[in-house]
Design a protein around this motif. Sequence first.
Motif, PDB file in Angstrom:
ATOM      1  N   ASP A  90       0.879  -1.060  -0.127  1.00  0.00           N
ATOM      2  CA  ASP A  90       0.077   0.047  -0.037  1.00  0.00           C
ATOM      3  C   ASP A  90       0.700   1.249  -0.006  1.00  0.00           C
ATOM      4  O   ASP A  90       1.897   1.404   0.736  1.00  0.00           O
ATOM      5  N   GLY A  91       0.689   2.103  -0.751  1.00  0.00           N
ATOM      6  CA  GLY A  91       1.448   3.274  -0.930  1.00  0.00           C
ATOM      7  C   GLY A  91       2.493   3.454  -2.027  1.00  0.00           C
ATOM      8  O   GLY A  91       3.157   4.302  -2.481  1.00  0.00           O
ATOM      9  N   PHE A  92       2.547   2.208  -2.450  1.00  0.00           N
ATOM     10  CA  PHE A  92       3.699   2.369  -3.867  1.00  0.00           C
ATOM     11  C   PHE A  92       3.000   2.097  -5.305  1.00  0.00           C
ATOM     12  O   PHE A  92       3.941   1.938  -6.055  1.00  0.00           O
ATOM     13  N   GLY A  93       1.923   2.158  -5.227  1.00  0.00           N
ATOM     14  CA  GLY A  93       1.236   2.241  -6.503  1.00  0.00           C
ATOM     15  C   GLY A  93       1.310   3.466  -7.197  1.00  0.00           C
ATOM     16  O   GLY A  93       1.439   4.568  -6.624  1.00  0.00           O
ATOM     17  N   GLY A  94       1.371   3.744  -8.647  1.00  0.00           N
ATOM     18  CA  GLY A  94       1.333   4.837  -9.400  1.00  0.00           C
ATOM     19  C   GLY A  94       2.654   5.681  -9.475  1.00  0.00           C
ATOM     20  O   GLY A  94       2.883   6.644  -9.786  1.00  0.00           O
ATOM     21  N   LYS A  95       4.000   4.698  -9.094  1.00  0.00           N
ATOM     22  CA  LYS A  95       5.018   5.122  -9.243  1.00  0.00           C
ATOM     23  C   LYS A  95       6.055   4.697 -10.417  1.00  0.00           C
ATOM     24  O   LYS A  95       7.309   4.805 -10.341  1.00  0.00           O
ATOM     25  N   GLY A  96       5.168   3.717 -11.270  1.00  0.00           N
ATOM     26  CA  GLY A  96       6.138   2.971 -12.237  1.00  0.00           C
ATOM     27  C   GLY A  96       6.718   1.619 -11.953  1.00  0.00           C
ATOM     28  O   GLY A  96       7.322   0.885 -12.774  1.00  0.00           O
ATOM     29  N   ILE A  97       6.410   1.462 -10.729  1.00  0.00           N
ATOM     30  CA  ILE A  97       7.259   0.171 -10.152  1.00  0.00           C
ATOM     31  C   ILE A  97       6.311  -1.072 -10.756  1.00  0.00           C
ATOM     32  O   ILE A  97       7.237  -1.919 -11.103  1.00  0.00           O
ATOM     33  N   GLY A  98       5.080  -1.138 -10.961  1.00  0.00           N
ATOM     34  CA  GLY A  98       4.453  -2.338 -11.518  1.00  0.00           C
ATOM     35  C   GLY A  98       4.855  -2.362 -12.961  1.00  0.00           C
ATOM     36  O   GLY A  98       5.174  -3.631 -13.331  1.00  0.00           O
ATOM     37  N   LYS A  99       5.152  -1.277 -13.961  1.00  0.00           N
ATOM     38  CA  LYS A  99       5.431  -1.569 -14.889  1.00  0.00           C
ATOM     39  C   LYS A  99       7.066  -2.025 -15.124  1.00  0.00           C
ATOM     40  O   LYS A  99       7.087  -2.979 -16.077  1.00  0.00           O
TER      41      LYS A  99
END
Length: 163
Positions: A90-99
Amino acid sequence: MKLEFTPIQETDLPKVKGIYDWYIANSTATFHTEPISLEELKELLYFNHHLYHSFLIYADDELAGYCFTTHFKKRQAYNRTAEVTIYLKDGFGGKGIGKKSLYFLEEKARVNGIKNLLGIITGDNTGSISLFQKCGYFECANFKNVGEKFGKILDVVAYQKEI
């Protein structure tokens, strides 16, 4: 942001469980409705497998999540295809980490001779659907009303990419 992927060891399972338990309690990203044991978690991840791999994700030296590839189906003829999964804290989404994690898993799979990757996603998980679409995956299946969690009837969609 510096990302590092380290192979998950059995001693890392409590860290992974903490992340996964958050999704069980707070989201429809998984259809588990109760926390799972470390033994059950061990059945989902691979350690030192020749085709499938599991990694902790560190962003600037902080644990940001985990990702893995696994069997699509446990039959030898499917060994050219793997399912790919990413769970971020939680809190790490939307930072390009998933991509970046998805591209990392694609490269590992490619090196191992895997030709197809599948993302199996809850139909209301718009963030994951968007991620897979942005990374070149296309919707190849939609299973209507197959799950229920938090009083919601849920679809499951499958996204595929030939690598």
